[in-house]
Scaffold this motif. Sequence first.
Motif, PDB file in Angstrom:
ATOM      1  N   LEU A   1       0.838  -1.199   0.000  1.00 35.94           N
ATOM      2  CA  LEU A   1       0.000   0.000   0.000  1.00 35.94           C
ATOM      3  C   LEU A   1       0.876   1.254   0.000  1.00 35.94           C
ATOM      4  CD1 LEU A   1      -2.780   1.334   0.165  1.00 35.94           C
ATOM      5  CD2 LEU A   1      -2.660   1.086   2.658  1.00 35.94           C
ATOM      6  N   GLU A   2       1.934   1.249   0.803  1.00 32.87           N
ATOM      7  CA  GLU A   2       2.809   2.416   0.889  1.00 32.87           C
ATOM      8  C   GLU A   2       3.456   2.717  -0.462  1.00 32.87           C
ATOM      9  OE1 GLU A   2       3.025  -0.307   2.970  1.00 32.87           O
ATOM     10  OE2 GLU A   2       1.812   0.679   4.512  1.00 32.87           O
ATOM     11  N   ARG A   3       3.928   1.666  -1.142  1.00 34.88           N
ATOM     12  CA  ARG A   3       4.552   1.875  -2.459  1.00 34.88           C
ATOM     13  C   ARG A   3       3.519   2.337  -3.476  1.00 34.88           C
ATOM     14  NH1 ARG A   3       8.624   2.237  -5.458  1.00 34.88           N
ATOM     15  NH2 ARG A   3       8.908   1.210  -7.464  1.00 34.88           N
ATOM     16  N   ALA A   4       2.322   1.782  -3.446  1.00 38.53           N
ATOM     17  CA  ALA A   4       1.267   2.203  -4.378  1.00 38.53           C
ATOM     18  C   ALA A   4       0.967   3.689  -4.200  1.00 38.53           C
ATOM     19  CB  ALA A   4       0.010   1.367  -4.162  1.00 38.53           C
ATOM     20  N   ARG A   5       0.866   4.132  -2.950  1.00 35.57           N
ATOM     21  CA  ARG A   5       0.576   5.543  -2.679  1.00 35.57           C
ATOM     22  C   ARG A   5       1.756   6.439  -3.106  1.00 35.57           C
ATOM     23  NH1 ARG A   5      -3.883   6.495   0.713  1.00 35.57           N
ATOM     24  NH2 ARG A   5      -2.949   8.404   1.524  1.00 35.57           N
ATOM     25  N   ARG A   6       2.973   5.950  -2.886  1.00 37.59           N
ATOM     26  CA  ARG A   6       4.154   6.713  -3.291  1.00 37.59           C
ATOM     27  C   ARG A   6       4.214   6.836  -4.827  1.00 37.59           C
ATOM     28  NH1 ARG A   6       7.314   4.203  -0.143  1.00 37.59           N
ATOM     29  NH2 ARG A   6       8.289   2.765  -1.593  1.00 37.59           N
ATOM     30  N   LEU A   7       3.924   5.746  -5.522  1.00 39.68           N
ATOM     31  CA  LEU A   7       3.925   5.776  -6.988  1.00 39.68           C
ATOM     32  C   LEU A   7       2.834   6.710  -7.514  1.00 39.68           C
ATOM     33  CD1 LEU A   7       4.541   1.995  -7.732  1.00 39.68           C
ATOM     34  CD2 LEU A   7       6.111   3.890  -8.254  1.00 39.68           C
ATOM     35  N   LEU A   8       1.684   6.714  -6.857  1.00 34.56           N
ATOM     36  CA  LEU A   8       0.604   7.616  -7.277  1.00 34.56           C
ATOM     37  C   LEU A   8       1.023   9.069  -7.090  1.00 34.56           C
ATOM     38  CD1 LEU A   8      -2.212   8.220  -8.297  1.00 34.56           C
ATOM     39  CD2 LEU A   8      -3.058   7.906  -5.964  1.00 34.56           C
ATOM     40  N   ARG A   9       1.642   9.376  -5.945  1.00 34.00           N
ATOM     41  CA  ARG A   9       2.111  10.756  -5.721  1.00 34.00           C
ATOM     42  C   ARG A   9       3.128  11.159  -6.791  1.00 34.00           C
ATOM     43  NH1 ARG A   9       1.806   9.233  -0.088  1.00 34.00           N
ATOM     44  NH2 ARG A   9       0.161  10.442   0.928  1.00 34.00           N
ATOM     45  N   GLY A  10       4.008  10.230  -7.149  1.00 34.30           N
ATOM     46  CA  GLY A  10       4.981  10.503  -8.213  1.00 34.30           C
ATOM     47  C   GLY A  10       4.295  10.734  -9.547  1.00 34.30           C
ATOM     48  N   GLY A  11       3.270   9.933  -9.836  1.00 32.32           N
ATOM     49  CA  GLY A  11       2.513  10.109 -11.071  1.00 32.32           C
ATOM     50  C   GLY A  11       1.810  11.457 -11.126  1.00 32.32           C
ATOM     51  N   LEU A  12       1.258  11.877  -9.990  1.00 28.13           N
ATOM     52  CA  LEU A  12       0.614  13.191  -9.923  1.00 28.13           C
ATOM     53  C   LEU A  12       1.618  14.308 -10.200  1.00 28.13           C
ATOM     54  CD1 LEU A  12      -1.627  12.473  -6.831  1.00 28.13           C
ATOM     55  CD2 LEU A  12      -2.491  13.448  -8.973  1.00 28.13           C
ATOM     56  N   ALA A  13       2.806  14.206  -9.608  1.00 28.89           N
ATOM     57  CA  ALA A  13       3.828  15.228  -9.813  1.00 28.89           C
ATOM     58  C   ALA A  13       4.278  15.268 -11.277  1.00 28.89           C
ATOM     59  CB  ALA A  13       5.018  14.974  -8.897  1.00 28.89           C
ATOM     60  N   LEU A  14       4.451  14.103 -11.887  1.00 31.39           N
ATOM     61  CA  LEU A  14       4.876  14.053 -13.287  1.00 31.39           C
ATOM     62  C   LEU A  14       3.794  14.593 -14.221  1.00 31.39           C
ATOM     63  CD1 LEU A  14       6.611  10.559 -13.356  1.00 31.39           C
ATOM     64  CD2 LEU A  14       7.722  12.779 -13.712  1.00 31.39           C
ATOM     65  N   GLU A  15       2.557  14.260 -13.957  1.00 29.31           N
ATOM     66  CA  GLU A  15       1.454  14.693 -14.822  1.00 29.31           C
ATOM     67  C   GLU A  15       1.139  16.177 -14.683  1.00 29.31           C
ATOM     68  OE1 GLU A  15      -0.294  13.425 -17.258  1.00 29.31           O
ATOM     69  OE2 GLU A  15       0.497  11.402 -17.146  1.00 29.31           O
ATOM     70  N   LEU A  16       1.198  16.691 -13.453  1.00 26.91           N
ATOM     71  CA  LEU A  16       0.670  18.027 -13.184  1.00 26.91           C
ATOM     72  C   LEU A  16       1.733  19.092 -12.974  1.00 26.91           C
ATOM     73  CD1 LEU A  16      -2.215  17.014 -10.750  1.00 26.91           C
ATOM     74  CD2 LEU A  16      -2.243  17.118 -13.256  1.00 26.91           C
ATOM     75  N   GLY A  17       2.996  18.683 -12.839  1.00 23.32           N
ATOM     76  CA  GLY A  17       4.040  19.658 -12.558  1.00 23.32           C
ATOM     77  C   GLY A  17       4.146  19.885 -11.051  1.00 23.32           C
ATOM     78  N   ARG A  18       4.979  20.815 -10.673  1.00 19.10           N
ATOM     79  CA  ARG A  18       5.216  21.021  -9.243  1.00 19.10           C
ATOM     80  C   ARG A  18       3.975  21.571  -8.548  1.00 19.10           C
ATOM     81  NH1 ARG A  18       6.432  26.155  -7.542  1.00 19.10           N
ATOM     82  NH2 ARG A  18       6.586  27.720  -9.177  1.00 19.10           N
ATOM     83  N   ARG A  19       3.829  21.201  -7.290  1.00 22.84           N
ATOM     84  CA  ARG A  19       2.696  21.643  -6.470  1.00 22.84           C
ATOM     85  C   ARG A  19       3.009  23.018  -5.917  1.00 22.84           C
ATOM     86  NH1 ARG A  19      -2.107  22.410  -4.442  1.00 22.84           N
ATOM     87  NH2 ARG A  19      -2.799  21.250  -2.643  1.00 22.84           N
TER      88      ARG A  19
END
Length: 201
Positions: free
Chosen positions: A173-191
Amino acid sequence: MSSRQTRILEAAARLIARRGVRGLRVEELAVDAGVSTGLIYYHFGDRAGLLKKTWEFINERAERYTTSGRDPEGDPRGYLEDMLLFELQDVPEVRENSTAWGEFRASAVFAPELGRQVHEATEQWITDAADLITAARELGDVAPDVCAQDAAERLTALIEGLSERWLTGSLSLERARRLLRGGLALELGRRMAVSAVREVD
């Protein structure tokens, strides 16, 4: 919807998560829900009607547990991030719902009537995500060159894949959530902090 109908739909979602759409037997459902088979047919008409209502129930339940406490207008990117991350929660309702969603999606390959329902729900999910990305881009919290529709489609597909791998034990679960956060950053740019965006305006 009556409490009895809700109980039947909860039992149907539970059985579909365990045995798949094709494994759902009305007689077994009646026992699990503590009602008669006649009552199931009375409320839902036939098996197709039962499946349609169960699919709607699963989607409505997912909408409830993925609703963020953030303001979708004030912080649309944060709301989107929560909406997707809430799909990865180690609680029985989320596990059951995500598994049932996957079973419906797999069965839709062979059942055109389910395919239409899955397509419509998926399109709505993508549209909701794209609207949030567009709003975040207008606030300056998403890179200006991001295509909201494409990013929404990739992110919702990513969460489906990550959820499936997590549920089957291929991913923690931790890795899945980490990968999702990485995907969000790659797709949307910096927060960017929304408060900082407002100060600039």
